[in-house]
Design a protein around this motif. Structure first.
Motif, PDB file in Angstrom:
ATOM      1  N   GLN A 238      52.635  -1.181  47.783  1.00  0.00           N
ATOM      2  CA  GLN A 238      52.564  -2.943  47.517  1.00  0.00           C
ATOM      3  C   GLN A 238      53.116  -3.461  46.355  1.00  0.00           C
ATOM      4  OE1 GLN A 238      48.375  -2.984  47.647  1.00  0.00           O
ATOM      5  NE2 GLN A 238      48.100  -3.881  49.740  1.00  0.00           N
TER       6      GLN A 238
ATOM      7  N   SER B 261      46.116  -4.217  46.404  1.00  0.00           N
ATOM      8  CA  SER B 261      44.985  -3.935  46.730  1.00  0.00           C
ATOM      9  C   SER B 261      43.852  -3.433  45.647  1.00  0.00           C
ATOM     10  CB  SER B 261      45.243  -2.414  47.759  1.00  0.00           C
ATOM     11  OG  SER B 261      44.106  -1.912  48.242  1.00  0.00           O
TER      12      SER B 261
ATOM     13  N   ASN C 204      52.346   1.992  55.258  1.00  0.00           N
ATOM     14  CA  ASN C 204      52.554   1.110  56.684  1.00  0.00           C
ATOM     15  C   ASN C 204      51.147   0.144  56.462  1.00  0.00           C
ATOM     16  OD1 ASN C 204      54.510   2.407  57.760  1.00  0.00           O
ATOM     17  ND2 ASN C 204      53.196   3.606  58.985  1.00  0.00           N
ATOM     18  N   GLU C 205      50.030   0.662  56.022  1.00  0.00           N
ATOM     19  CA  GLU C 205      48.952  -0.419  55.666  1.00  0.00           C
ATOM     20  C   GLU C 205      49.075  -1.477  54.592  1.00  0.00           C
ATOM     21  OE1 GLU C 205      44.731  -1.550  56.636  1.00  0.00           O
ATOM     22  OE2 GLU C 205      46.279  -0.401  57.736  1.00  0.00           O
TER      23      GLU C 205
ATOM     24  N   ASN D 237      51.774  -3.119  54.136  1.00  0.00           N
ATOM     25  CA  ASN D 237      52.286  -4.387  54.559  1.00  0.00           C
ATOM     26  C   ASN D 237      51.287  -5.392  55.249  1.00  0.00           C
ATOM     27  OD1 ASN D 237      54.752  -3.352  54.203  1.00  0.00           O
ATOM     28  ND2 ASN D 237      55.006  -2.252  56.264  1.00  0.00           N
ATOM     29  N   SER D 238      50.586  -5.070  55.806  1.00  0.00           N
ATOM     30  CA  SER D 238      49.582  -6.015  56.622  1.00  0.00           C
ATOM     31  C   SER D 238      48.452  -6.586  55.622  1.00  0.00           C
ATOM     32  CB  SER D 238      49.055  -5.341  57.836  1.00  0.00           C
ATOM     33  OG  SER D 238      47.997  -4.258  57.748  1.00  0.00           O
ATOM     34  N   GLU D 239      48.005  -5.697  54.666  1.00  0.00           N
ATOM     35  CA  GLU D 239      46.857  -5.891  53.868  1.00  0.00           C
ATOM     36  C   GLU D 239      47.011  -6.912  52.887  1.00  0.00           C
ATOM     37  OE1 GLU D 239      44.175  -2.531  53.061  1.00  0.00           O
ATOM     38  OE2 GLU D 239      44.560  -2.988  51.028  1.00  0.00           O
ATOM     39  N   THR D 240      48.537  -6.705  52.297  1.00  0.00           N
ATOM     40  CA  THR D 240      48.833  -7.717  51.169  1.00  0.00           C
ATOM     41  C   THR D 240      48.644  -9.137  51.299  1.00  0.00           C
ATOM     42  OG1 THR D 240      50.698  -6.018  50.432  1.00  0.00           O
ATOM     43  CG2 THR D 240      50.678  -8.483  49.529  1.00  0.00           C
ATOM     44  N   GLU D 241      49.319  -9.646  52.502  1.00  0.00           N
ATOM     45  CA  GLU D 241      48.872 -10.929  52.822  1.00  0.00           C
ATOM     46  C   GLU D 241      47.416 -11.401  53.166  1.00  0.00           C
ATOM     47  OE1 GLU D 241      50.988 -13.470  52.490  1.00  0.00           O
ATOM     48  OE2 GLU D 241      52.601 -11.927  51.999  1.00  0.00           O
ATOM     49  N   GLU D 242      46.876 -10.553  53.854  1.00  0.00           N
ATOM     50  CA  GLU D 242      45.285 -10.701  53.982  1.00  0.00           C
ATOM     51  C   GLU D 242      44.450 -10.562  52.800  1.00  0.00           C
ATOM     52  OE1 GLU D 242      41.668 -11.029  55.817  1.00  0.00           O
ATOM     53  OE2 GLU D 242      43.883 -11.403  56.603  1.00  0.00           O
TER      54      GLU D 242
ATOM     55  N   ARG E 294      44.709 -13.993  50.939  1.00  0.00           N
ATOM     56  CA  ARG E 294      43.773 -15.049  51.618  1.00  0.00           C
ATOM     57  C   ARG E 294      42.702 -15.025  51.201  1.00  0.00           C
ATOM     58  NH1 ARG E 294      47.423 -14.085  56.164  1.00  0.00           N
ATOM     59  NH2 ARG E 294      46.444 -12.306  57.000  1.00  0.00           N
TER      60      ARG E 294
END
Length: 326
Positions: free
Chosen positions: A148, A213, A270-271, A273-278, A281
């Motif tokens: 990240q 994270s 891989n995780e 990528n999706s976790e950063t934007e979440e 929020r």
């Protein structure tokens, strides 16, 4: 009667030998990392532990110690060099304390994106550094990957490099971090990861930085509610093993450990990528202010310090340009 007693004695002895052989068959290795419990890297390390313990079928057991129970990253790495800790999983840049050119991973705005970091880990430049770490310090990196971006968490909004002037900034026990944030105008202070939240809360420090994270898990945003999307570093992750511990394993167990490390590190990458934007929020929903930043002025100021870093021998001359252009 004597024969029966003798037979019983032999059976008991044989059973004892079986137990001894069984006991010796299982090798236990201690695995540690210093990331916050629940962070991306912590979950990566748990996955690795689970994979090995399941696949080794009792021949090898990994005992994962979470958080900073065994000390800071530097302390855990020192323990791994001594083989009192056999495995370590965290950020690759910590190794700059022993192989200086790893310091390039800790200098802001060197890498443009994750793809460039991936190219670095496939390059001859990286292979040379990893080989040096293995030969000189008995540490074998099993797998490494980018994760990240690092962001800046502060008690006030930061929009330009001028806003950093005199800011009391937390840095880890990595010289390059100290030099970077001095170059950017802050007043760096070395604080261990586990003490950052309290330092921010009490005002001992006014800002800190870290991968999204890990910073979220450590609740930085609750004490420093301005989250600047500086993306000044692309964080990395890896799993490594003490070379002597690795050599003590059978070929089958070496394969299990290596493949489990590759799977766990690949999952974390891989995780990310999706976790950063979440997580952005989630922090905003919990009261943090997410601040988009024009990174160009920050990158320009950091770039101005590269020549001095190379002149001072922080990393090899020309290394920044070589990696920046990968």
């Amino acid at each position: 009667m004597r024969f029966a007693k003798l037979a019983a004695g032999l059976a008991a002895a044989a059973f004892g030998v079986v137990l001894a052989v069984s006991a010796q068959a299982e090798t236990t290795m201690t695995f540690a990392g210093s990331d916050a419990v629940g962070s991306l890297l912590d979950r990566q390390n748990k996955m690795f532990t689970k994979l090995v313990n399941e696949r080794a079928k009792g021949e090898l057991k990994i005992n994962f110690i979470e958080g900073e129970a065994l000390g800071s990253d530097v302390q855990v790495i020192e323990q791994m060099m001594q083989n009192s800790v056999q495995l370590y999983g965290d950020v690759v840049g910590w190794y700059n304390n022993w192989v200086k050119d790893f310091a390039i991973l800790n200098w802001g705005f060197t890498f443009k994106d994750k793809a460039q970091v991936e190219r670095f880990f496939k390059s001859d430049v990286y292979r040379k550094l990893a080989d040096q770490l293995q030969k000189e310090h008995d540490i074998r990196i099993l797998a490494a990957a980018p994760t990240q971006p690092h962001d800046l968490f502060a008690k006030k909004k930061v929009g330009t490099p001028a806003d950093l002037a005199g800011l009391k900034m937390r840095v880890p026990e990595i010289r390059t971090y100290l030099l970077l944030w001095e170059t950017l105008g802050t007043k760096p202070s070395r604080v261990t990861w586990g003490e950052v939240f309290l330092g921010l809360k009490t005002g001992v420090i006014e800002a800190a930085e870290g991968p999204v994270s890990a910073a979220y898990a450590a609740k930085f945003y609750q004490a420093a509610p301005f989250v600047m999307k500086t993306d000044h570093l692309i964080s990395t992750t890896h799993i490594a093993i003490n070379e002597k511990a690795y050599e003590s394993l059978s070929p089958e167990l070496r394969k299990i450990v290596t493949e489990a490390a590759q799977e766990a590190v690949g999952w974390a990458s891989n995780e990310a990528n999706s976790e950063t934007e979440e997580l952005y929020r989630k922090m905003a929903a919990e009261g943090a202010t997410i601040v988009p930043v024009d990174t160009a002025p920050f990158a320009e100021k950091a770039r101005a310090g590269v020549e001095k870093m190379e002149a001072d021998g922080v990393w090899s001359k020309g290394l920044w340009e070589q990696i920046h252009n990968l």
